[in-house]
Design a protein around this motif. Structure first.
Motif, short mmCIF file in Angstrom:
data_model
loop_
_atom_site.label_atom_id
_atom_site.label_comp_id
_atom_site.label_asym_id
_atom_site.label_seq_id
_atom_site.Cartn_x
_atom_site.Cartn_y
_atom_site.Cartn_z
N ALA A 159 0.84 -1.21 0.00
CA ALA A 159 0.00 0.00 0.00
C ALA A 159 0.87 1.25 0.00
CB ALA A 159 -0.94 -0.01 1.21
N ALA A 160 1.94 1.24 0.78
CA ALA A 160 2.83 2.40 0.82
C ALA A 160 3.52 2.62 -0.53
CB ALA A 160 3.87 2.21 1.92
N ALA A 161 3.86 1.53 -1.20
CA ALA A 161 4.51 1.66 -2.51
C ALA A 161 3.50 2.08 -3.58
CB ALA A 161 5.16 0.34 -2.90
N ALA A 162 2.26 1.62 -3.45
CA ALA A 162 1.25 1.93 -4.46
C ALA A 162 0.69 3.34 -4.30
CB ALA A 162 0.11 0.92 -4.39
N GLY A 163 0.75 3.90 -3.13
CA GLY A 163 0.19 5.23 -2.86
C GLY A 163 0.66 6.30 -3.82
N PRO A 164 1.97 6.51 -3.97
CA PRO A 164 2.45 7.54 -4.90
C PRO A 164 2.05 7.27 -6.35
CG PRO A 164 4.20 6.90 -3.39
CD PRO A 164 3.07 5.96 -3.17
N ALA A 165 2.05 5.99 -6.74
CA ALA A 165 1.67 5.66 -8.12
C ALA A 165 0.19 5.98 -8.34
CB ALA A 165 1.94 4.19 -8.41
N LEU A 166 -0.64 5.67 -7.37
CA LEU A 166 -2.07 5.99 -7.49
C LEU A 166 -2.31 7.49 -7.52
CD1 LEU A 166 -3.67 3.32 -5.13
CD2 LEU A 166 -3.81 3.43 -7.60
N GLU A 167 -1.56 8.23 -6.73
CA GLU A 167 -1.71 9.70 -6.72
C GLU A 167 -1.29 10.29 -8.06
OE1 GLU A 167 -2.97 13.22 -5.68
OE2 GLU A 167 -3.25 11.43 -4.47
N LYS A 168 -0.23 9.75 -8.64
CA LYS A 168 0.23 10.21 -9.95
C LYS A 168 -0.82 9.91 -11.01
CE LYS A 168 4.21 9.73 -13.04
NZ LYS A 168 5.49 9.06 -13.25
N LEU A 169 -1.41 8.72 -10.96
CA LEU A 169 -2.46 8.34 -11.90
C LEU A 169 -3.68 9.22 -11.72
CD1 LEU A 169 -3.42 6.32 -14.05
CD2 LEU A 169 -4.21 4.86 -12.19
N ARG A 170 -4.05 9.51 -10.49
CA ARG A 170 -5.19 10.38 -10.21
C ARG A 170 -4.95 11.78 -10.78
NH1 ARG A 170 -5.63 10.16 -4.66
NH2 ARG A 170 -6.84 8.26 -4.88
N THR A 171 -3.74 12.28 -10.64
CA THR A 171 -3.41 13.60 -11.17
C THR A 171 -3.53 13.62 -12.69
OG1 THR A 171 -1.92 14.00 -9.31
CG2 THR A 171 -1.60 15.36 -11.27
#
Length: 109
Positions: A41-53
């Motif tokens: 989850a910690a590793a996926a968080g930044p990737a998900l935020e980038k995708l959301r942006t």
């Protein structure tokens, strides 16, 4: 000196330590699973935020393009209305010719 009873006692202690307490084993496996999920989850968080942006940016771009197309459609409608008002006979002639062409294309003689 090792006697047969002391050696079997040691063996049963080791066995009871690992498999004799299944609750501890389950707790250890559960904790390992929780730790793994937390790391993922910690590793996926930044990737998900980038995708959301990126998707938010794409949504804004699409909305802007839709607004532009809507404005362009209004301009074309206004322009067509003005042309028909200024040139009614030409507009009727163009309409009749377009109808004839479409009618001939629809007929397969």
């Amino acid at each position: 000196m090792d006697t047969p009873s002391s050696s079997s006692s040691t063996s049963s202690t080791v066995t009871n330590g690992a498999a004799g307490n299944p609750q501890k084993l389950v707790e250890r496996v559960a904790q390992t699973a929780h730790d793994t999920v937390d790391r993922v989850a910690a590793a996926a968080g930044p990737a998900l935020e980038k995708l959301r942006t990126k998707t938010t940016g794409a949504q804004e771009t699409l909305q802007s393009k839709a607004d532009q197309l809507g404005a362009m459609q209004e301009e074309w409608i206004t322009s067509a209305r003005n042309y028909v008002r200024e040139n009614p006979i030409t507009a009727i002639t163009i309409g009749v010719l377009a109808g004839l062409v479409i009618g001939r294309m629809g007929r397969s003689d």
